[in-house]
Design a protein around this motif. Structure first.
Motif, PDB file in Angstrom:
ATOM      1  N   ILE A  62       0.764  -1.191   0.056  1.00 48.03           N
ATOM      2  CA  ILE A  62       0.165  -0.194  -0.041  1.00 48.03           C
ATOM      3  C   ILE A  62       0.858   1.219  -0.036  1.00 48.03           C
ATOM      4  CG2 ILE A  62      -1.563   1.428   1.468  1.00 48.03           C
ATOM      5  CD1 ILE A  62      -3.015  -0.647  -0.032  1.00 48.03           C
ATOM      6  N   THR A  63       1.947   1.263   1.050  1.00 46.79           N
ATOM      7  CA  THR A  63       2.893   2.427   0.800  1.00 46.79           C
ATOM      8  C   THR A  63       3.492   2.860  -0.276  1.00 46.79           C
ATOM      9  OG1 THR A  63       3.188   1.775   3.103  1.00 46.79           O
ATOM     10  CG2 THR A  63       4.688   3.466   2.191  1.00 46.79           C
ATOM     11  N   ILE A  64       3.811   1.678  -0.971  1.00 50.63           N
ATOM     12  CA  ILE A  64       4.530   1.905  -2.325  1.00 50.63           C
ATOM     13  C   ILE A  64       3.720   2.358  -3.482  1.00 50.63           C
ATOM     14  CG2 ILE A  64       5.660   0.383  -4.173  1.00 50.63           C
ATOM     15  CD1 ILE A  64       6.989  -1.533  -1.994  1.00 50.63           C
ATOM     16  N   ALA A  65       2.533   1.711  -3.480  1.00 48.65           N
ATOM     17  CA  ALA A  65       1.428   2.187  -4.466  1.00 48.65           C
ATOM     18  C   ALA A  65       1.245   3.722  -4.013  1.00 48.65           C
ATOM     19  CB  ALA A  65       0.212   1.279  -4.315  1.00 48.65           C
ATOM     20  N   ILE A  66       1.000   4.029  -2.842  1.00 48.91           N
ATOM     21  CA  ILE A  66       0.588   5.481  -2.625  1.00 48.91           C
ATOM     22  C   ILE A  66       1.526   6.198  -3.176  1.00 48.91           C
ATOM     23  CG2 ILE A  66       0.223   7.160  -0.726  1.00 48.91           C
ATOM     24  CD1 ILE A  66      -1.085   4.804   0.783  1.00 48.91           C
TER      25      ILE A  66
END
Length: 114
Positions: A62-66
């Motif tokens: 999720i962090t990478i996608a954000i």
């Protein structure tokens, strides 16, 4: 029943099990804005893993996608409302020169040092 034994007595009240925030079919991707937006606060910050109730691997994805979505400008780094409020406040409060504690060169009165 005596008080010392009562401490270890479990309550009979059932608790409601919460559904996981990410289903098995959901793809964690920077293009999936409906999924990503659930894990961002009002200010635009990434919510913690404890708040999101995610696994370590899911939180990392999720962090990478954000971050990818922010870089590609599909997601703002800061929330626009907060920026708008800050701009309004800076315009309305005009700073004037006056006597302050700074080391600025202003008019000085008094005795001159020799």
């Amino acid at each position: 029943m005596d008080k010392s034994k009562r401490r270890f007595f479990k309550s009979k009240r059932p608790f409601r099990r919460r559904l996981p925030p990410i289903q098995s079919g959901d793809r964690i991707d920077y293009r999936n804005m409906s999924l990503i937006s659930r894990f961002i606060s009002q200010q635009g910050k990434i919510l913690s893993r404890r708040v999101n109730r995610l696994t370590l691997k899911q939180q990392r994805l999720i962090t990478i996608a954000i971050k990818q979505a922010r870089i590609l400008s599909s997601l703002p780094f800061l929330n626009n409302e907060k920026l708008f409020k800050m701009k309004k406040r800076t315009k309305s409060t005009a700073r004037t020169k006056g006597k302050g504690k700074g080391k600025g060169k202003g008019l000085r009165t008094g005795k001159k040092k020799k």
